[in-house]
Scaffold this motif. Structure first.
Motif, PDB file in Angstrom:
ATOM      1  N   ALA A  10      -3.702  34.940 -21.089  1.00 31.49           N
ATOM      2  CA  ALA A  10      -4.460  35.098 -22.331  1.00 31.49           C
ATOM      3  C   ALA A  10      -5.541  34.037 -22.438  1.00 31.49           C
ATOM      4  CB  ALA A  10      -3.530  35.003 -23.536  1.00 31.49           C
ATOM      5  N   VAL A  11      -6.680  34.437 -22.962  1.00 32.38           N
ATOM      6  CA  VAL A  11      -7.743  33.515 -23.346  1.00 32.38           C
ATOM      7  C   VAL A  11      -7.670  33.329 -24.851  1.00 32.38           C
ATOM      8  CG1 VAL A  11     -10.242  33.359 -23.713  1.00 32.38           C
ATOM      9  CG2 VAL A  11      -9.348  33.967 -21.457  1.00 32.38           C
ATOM     10  N   VAL A  12      -7.664  32.084 -25.292  1.00 33.32           N
ATOM     11  CA  VAL A  12      -7.695  31.779 -26.720  1.00 33.32           C
ATOM     12  C   VAL A  12      -8.897  30.870 -26.968  1.00 33.32           C
ATOM     13  CG1 VAL A  12      -6.457  30.896 -28.729  1.00 33.32           C
ATOM     14  CG2 VAL A  12      -5.168  31.891 -26.816  1.00 33.32           C
ATOM     15  N   THR A  13      -9.866  31.344 -27.721  1.00 33.05           N
ATOM     16  CA  THR A  13     -11.040  30.519 -28.011  1.00 33.05           C
ATOM     17  C   THR A  13     -10.796  29.683 -29.264  1.00 33.05           C
ATOM     18  OG1 THR A  13     -12.180  32.164 -29.396  1.00 33.05           O
ATOM     19  CG2 THR A  13     -12.492  32.315 -27.002  1.00 33.05           C
ATOM     20  N   GLY A  14     -11.481  28.568 -29.319  1.00 33.18           N
ATOM     21  CA  GLY A  14     -11.295  27.657 -30.447  1.00 33.18           C
ATOM     22  C   GLY A  14      -9.873  27.161 -30.540  1.00 33.18           C
ATOM     23  N   ALA A  24      -2.233  29.301 -29.002  1.00 34.43           N
ATOM     24  CA  ALA A  24      -2.079  28.929 -27.592  1.00 34.43           C
ATOM     25  C   ALA A  24      -0.668  28.424 -27.316  1.00 34.43           C
ATOM     26  CB  ALA A  24      -3.115  27.860 -27.222  1.00 34.43           C
ATOM     27  N   LEU A  25      -0.133  27.592 -28.192  1.00 36.30           N
ATOM     28  CA  LEU A  25       1.218  27.060 -28.003  1.00 36.30           C
ATOM     29  C   LEU A  25       2.265  28.166 -28.099  1.00 36.30           C
ATOM     30  CD1 LEU A  25       1.001  23.761 -30.113  1.00 36.30           C
ATOM     31  CD2 LEU A  25       0.926  23.982 -27.616  1.00 36.30           C
ATOM     32  N   GLU A  26       2.105  29.073 -29.041  1.00 31.56           N
ATOM     33  CA  GLU A  26       3.061  30.162 -29.220  1.00 31.56           C
ATOM     34  C   GLU A  26       3.056  31.098 -28.016  1.00 31.56           C
ATOM     35  OE1 GLU A  26       5.991  32.518 -30.978  1.00 31.56           O
ATOM     36  OE2 GLU A  26       5.233  30.593 -31.704  1.00 31.56           O
ATOM     37  N   MET A  27       1.876  31.433 -27.543  1.00 32.63           N
ATOM     38  CA  MET A  27       1.797  32.340 -26.403  1.00 32.63           C
ATOM     39  C   MET A  27       2.355  31.684 -25.142  1.00 32.63           C
ATOM     40  SD  MET A  27      -1.724  34.459 -27.036  1.00 32.63           S
ATOM     41  CE  MET A  27      -1.127  35.819 -26.058  1.00 32.63           C
ATOM     42  N   ALA A  28       2.071  30.408 -24.964  1.00 34.68           N
ATOM     43  CA  ALA A  28       2.609  29.697 -23.808  1.00 34.68           C
ATOM     44  C   ALA A  28       4.127  29.601 -23.880  1.00 34.68           C
ATOM     45  CB  ALA A  28       1.988  28.303 -23.716  1.00 34.68           C
ATOM     46  N   ALA A  29       4.651  29.363 -25.069  1.00 33.31           N
ATOM     47  CA  ALA A  29       6.099  29.282 -25.240  1.00 33.31           C
ATOM     48  C   ALA A  29       6.768  30.607 -24.914  1.00 33.31           C
ATOM     49  CB  ALA A  29       6.440  28.857 -26.666  1.00 33.31           C
ATOM     50  N   ASP A  30       6.030  31.704 -25.108  1.00 33.30           N
ATOM     51  CA  ASP A  30       6.567  33.029 -24.799  1.00 33.30           C
ATOM     52  C   ASP A  30       6.330  33.430 -23.343  1.00 33.30           C
ATOM     53  OD1 ASP A  30       7.562  33.344 -27.283  1.00 33.30           O
ATOM     54  OD2 ASP A  30       6.099  34.808 -27.973  1.00 33.30           O
ATOM     55  N   GLY A  31       5.758  32.515 -22.551  1.00 31.29           N
ATOM     56  CA  GLY A  31       5.647  32.764 -21.127  1.00 31.29           C
ATOM     57  C   GLY A  31       4.274  33.090 -20.607  1.00 31.29           C
ATOM     58  N   GLN A  54      -8.121  19.857 -23.466  1.00 27.25           N
ATOM     59  CA  GLN A  54      -7.198  19.288 -22.483  1.00 27.25           C
ATOM     60  C   GLN A  54      -5.928  18.781 -23.146  1.00 27.25           C
ATOM     61  OE1 GLN A  54      -7.604  19.432 -19.082  1.00 27.25           O
ATOM     62  NE2 GLN A  54      -5.441  18.801 -19.152  1.00 27.25           N
ATOM     63  N   ALA A  55      -6.030  18.250 -24.351  1.00 21.99           N
ATOM     64  CA  ALA A  55      -4.844  17.765 -25.052  1.00 21.99           C
ATOM     65  C   ALA A  55      -3.860  18.891 -25.317  1.00 21.99           C
ATOM     66  CB  ALA A  55      -5.245  17.092 -26.365  1.00 21.99           C
ATOM     67  N   VAL A  56      -4.363  20.082 -25.642  1.00 25.66           N
ATOM     68  CA  VAL A  56      -3.482  21.236 -25.857  1.00 25.66           C
ATOM     69  C   VAL A  56      -2.869  21.678 -24.533  1.00 25.66           C
ATOM     70  CG1 VAL A  56      -3.360  23.607 -26.693  1.00 25.66           C
ATOM     71  CG2 VAL A  56      -4.807  21.945 -27.880  1.00 25.66           C
ATOM     72  N   VAL A  57      -3.665  21.663 -23.471  1.00 28.61           N
ATOM     73  CA  VAL A  57      -3.136  21.990 -22.140  1.00 28.61           C
ATOM     74  C   VAL A  57      -2.011  21.031 -21.765  1.00 28.61           C
ATOM     75  CG1 VAL A  57      -3.683  22.033 -19.664  1.00 28.61           C
ATOM     76  CG2 VAL A  57      -5.247  23.070 -21.320  1.00 28.61           C
ATOM     77  N   ASP A  58      -2.224  19.750 -22.005  1.00 27.70           N
ATOM     78  CA  ASP A  58      -1.199  18.751 -21.682  1.00 27.70           C
ATOM     79  C   ASP A  58       0.087  19.028 -22.441  1.00 27.70           C
ATOM     80  OD1 ASP A  58      -3.064  17.544 -20.054  1.00 27.70           O
ATOM     81  OD2 ASP A  58      -3.551  15.941 -21.479  1.00 27.70           O
ATOM     82  N   GLU A  59      -0.051  19.432 -23.698  1.00 27.23           N
ATOM     83  CA  GLU A  59       1.132  19.732 -24.515  1.00 27.23           C
ATOM     84  C   GLU A  59       1.868  20.960 -23.983  1.00 27.23           C
ATOM     85  OE1 GLU A  59       2.237  20.496 -29.247  1.00 27.23           O
ATOM     86  OE2 GLU A  59       0.289  19.639 -28.681  1.00 27.23           O
ATOM     87  N   ILE A  60       1.115  21.963 -23.574  1.00 23.46           N
ATOM     88  CA  ILE A  60       1.733  23.170 -23.018  1.00 23.46           C
ATOM     89  C   ILE A  60       2.448  22.856 -21.710  1.00 23.46           C
ATOM     90  CG2 ILE A  60       1.205  25.405 -21.934  1.00 23.46           C
ATOM     91  CD1 ILE A  60      -0.998  25.746 -24.055  1.00 23.46           C
TER      92      ILE A  60
END
Length: 304
Positions: A10-14, A24-31, A54-60
């Motif tokens: 998935a692409v999530v803008t903003g 982004a966090l929810e979708m990543a948590a779902d795989g 990048q901070a969100v990527v690091d969290e994921i």
């Protein structure tokens, strides 16, 4: 059981903060693997900060998920195309696009200058088109894909001081419906969410009166994760039969929003002139006129 969004991209803008980050966090948590796009601008669209995405990527990644940062600009078609290319180059596929990027430049209409108008239209409406259009050939070829766009009750209902934002968000709702119609033959879906959630995008709402402060206090109780679960659902195969719709997410409430249809018609065999319109047509129709309401007056009750 395999989650419907597992192994999807998935692409999530903003997605550097607020609602986009929560999605982004929810979708990543779902795989899902996620392209986290964000320029890192201010609410008004000024400046850049590449560390936000990048901070969100690091969290994921710290939670065991897959993600990549992207700092391209949705308002430019070539740059928006790079967002889609990032998904394909990094993960080899694309399954969902969540158009969330946005800015605000609020001003009363009679004081709004063309630059304030254009900047908001460029990011919201043109940005939604740019990213969606760049993804369309991929979705068409694979005969599958999902778009989720962020509209607003500012556009669906109305708000003061937001002519640029309201126009863009109303346009996004219409664009989503057109995408749903045009792409249905390829099994591609398109839906809108009108989110109610506290974020920096609405942090500039005035609190000069007790009524305004009470409204802000209500908004603060509506966290972005409530919107994220609806976006994740719409991006997944669970929503295989849902397209061309507009939803609102408000706390624990989910609404299906109306779309324009005729309310009432009146016919005169002799035809009309200004006088008969005034004496016959308007008196017959005005009982169903929409009042000059803003979003907060329509959604006037406390969120649950």
């Amino acid at each position: 059981m395999t989650d419907p969004i597992e192994q999807r991209v998935a692409v999530v803008t903003g997605a550097g903060g607020g609602i986009g980050k929560a999605i982004a966090l929810e979708m990543a948590a779902d795989g899902a693997a996620v392209v986290v796009n964000d320029l890192g601008t201010s609410v008004s669209g000024d400046g850049t900060d590449q560390s936000a995405a990048q901070a969100v990527v690091d969290e994921i990644e710290a939670a065991g998920g897959r993600a990549v940062a992207n700092t391209d600009n949705v308002a430019d078609y070539a740059s928006a195309s790079n967002i889609i290319a990032t998904a394909m180059d990094t993960f080899g596929r694309l399954d969902a696009v969540i158009n969330n990027a946005g800015i605000l430049r609020d001003r009363m209409f009679h004081k709004m200058d063309p630059d304030e108008w254009k900047a908001v239209i460029d990011v919201h409406l043109h940005g939604t088109f740019n990213v969606s259009r760049a993804a369309a050939p991929i979705f068409r070829q694979q005969e599958a894909g999902a778009y989720v766009h962020m509209t607003s009750t500012s556009g669906l209902i109305g708000n003061r001081g937001q002519a640029n934002y309201s126009a863009a968000k109303a346009g996004i709702a219409s664009l989503s419906k057109s995408i749903a119609l045009d792409m249905a033959a390829f099994n591609v879906r398109s839906n809108c969410i009108s989110p109610f959630a506290w974020s920096r995008m609405i942090g500039s709402i005035p609190t000069d009166t007790p009524e305004q402060q009470a409204r802000v206090d209500k908004l603060k109780s509506m966290t972005p994760d409530k919107v994220a679960v609806l976006a994740t659902y719409l991006a997944s195969d669970r929503a295989a039969d849902v397209s061309g719709q507009i939803f609102a997410a408000r706390g624990n409430e989910i609404f299906l929003m109306g779309q324009s249809r005729p309310l009432r018609g009146i016919h005169r065999s002799e035809g009309w002139d200004p006088e008969t319109i005034a004496s016959e047509a308007m008196p017959a129709l005005q009982g169903q006129f929409y009042p000059l309401e803003v979003s907060g007056e329509v959604f006037s009750w406390d969120p649950v």
